[in-house]
Enzyme design. Structure first.
Site, PDB file in Angstrom:
ATOM      1  N   SER A 143       0.848  -1.189   0.000  1.00 51.58           N
ATOM      2  CA  SER A 143       0.000   0.000   0.000  1.00 51.58           C
ATOM      3  C   SER A 143       0.883   1.238   0.000  1.00 51.58           C
ATOM      4  O   SER A 143       2.026   1.202   0.476  1.00 51.58           O
ATOM      5  CB  SER A 143      -0.876  -0.003   1.259  1.00 51.58           C
ATOM      6  OG  SER A 143      -1.455   1.258   1.494  1.00 51.58           O
ATOM      7  N   TYR A 156      -0.781  -0.375  10.704  1.00 56.62           N
ATOM      8  CA  TYR A 156      -0.914  -0.837   9.316  1.00 56.62           C
ATOM      9  C   TYR A 156       0.201  -0.239   8.456  1.00 56.62           C
ATOM     10  O   TYR A 156       0.868  -0.958   7.695  1.00 56.62           O
ATOM     11  CB  TYR A 156      -2.280  -0.438   8.768  1.00 56.62           C
ATOM     12  CG  TYR A 156      -2.486  -0.765   7.312  1.00 56.62           C
ATOM     13  CD1 TYR A 156      -2.832  -2.050   6.912  1.00 56.62           C
ATOM     14  CD2 TYR A 156      -2.333   0.215   6.320  1.00 56.62           C
ATOM     15  CE1 TYR A 156      -3.028  -2.350   5.566  1.00 56.62           C
ATOM     16  CE2 TYR A 156      -2.528  -0.079   4.988  1.00 56.62           C
ATOM     17  CZ  TYR A 156      -2.877  -1.367   4.615  1.00 56.62           C
ATOM     18  OH  TYR A 156      -3.052  -1.667   3.286  1.00 56.62           O
TER      19      TYR A 156
END
Length: 261
Positions: A143, A156
């Site tokens: 990501s 995350y």
């Protein structure tokens, strides 16, 4: 060059196969003629998902927080295939919370699924590839959060930054065996059953993406297939961001004049 011809008869593993992005990737490989193994911890959802592939896929339920489950998963693949040609480490979780609020168990779960599992599965399946002489491909789904810190999802972001380094490490160590390891950073997708997002959040994020839209099926799957193909035979340790520019900046304008012209 139509690199999708490369995948006829190839053996492909996609983790998190019941999710949005995992489904996009697996369906693209299946459409290109590959044999697919999907894994997910939700056995009922996995069985339902596999049925939609009409014989082109099978499923192996596994808890990617559990090393014994991953060992069993790898053993079943070895028995059935000997070794995969392509591993896509797609499974990931995205729970949110401020650092002062998030519990240690949630932190461990994020690191377990997003980082520990790609490490262990890459190790297990790369060993199979080496033993069988398969010059395979591993693609880790990351990501833009690996490079762009975001409040309430710091664990995350941390897991994806670490995955970037892990990917490069595997790329260096597996190069001598002809195994390539790369990253795809997909664009924003509107959540899943595992990590649901509110409509307000989806609209806010989409409106700030430079190219003005959320990610599509082809955006993600074409990138993964490219990096797994002969067209990318000289590419390893690379990160391919396919996110509409979301990771480089925002369209938000902090002044009264909102357009250039």
């Amino acid at each position: 060059m139509d690199f999708k011809d490369d995948f006829v008869g190839k053996k492909v593993i996609v983790t998190g196969g019941c999710g949005i992005i995992g489904g996009w990737i697996a369906q693209a490989f299946a459409a290109a003629g590959a044999e697919i193994c999907l894994t997910d911890h939700r056995s009922d959802a996995l069985a339902e998902t596999v049925e939609t592939y009409e014989g082109r896929a099978f499923g192996i339920a596994a808890d990617l927080m559990n090393a014994a489950d991953m060992d069993r998963f790898a053993a079943e693949i070895e028995q059935r295939w000997g070794a995969p040609d392509i591993l896509v480490n797609n499974a990931g979780i995205y729970p949110s919370g401020f650092l002062l609020d998030i519990g240690i168990d949630d932190f461990d779960a994020i690191m377990g699924v997003n980082l520990r599992a790609p490490f262990y599965l890459s190790k297990l399946f790369a060993r199979q590839m080496v033993e069988k002489g398969v010059k395979g491909s591993i693609v880790n789904i990351s990501s833009g959060a690996a490079r762009k810190m975001r409040r309430t999802v710091v664990p995350y972001c941390t897991s994806k930054t670490a995955l970037d380094r892990l990917t490069k490490g595997f790329a260096i160590e597996l190069a001598e065996y002809g195994i390539r390891v790369n990253i795809v950073e997909p664009g924003f997708a509107a959540g899943s059953d595992v990590s649901a997002l509110t409509n307000e959040h989806v609209n806010t994020v989409t409106s700030s993406i430079p190219l003005g839209r959320a990610s599509s099926r082809d955006d993600v799957s074409n990138a993964v297939l490219f990096l797994s193909s002969s067209a990318a035979s000289y590419v390893t340790g690379a990160t391919l961001a396919v996110d509409g520019g979301n990771s480089i900046g925002s369209l938000a304008v902090f002044q009264d004049k909102k357009t250039a012209l």
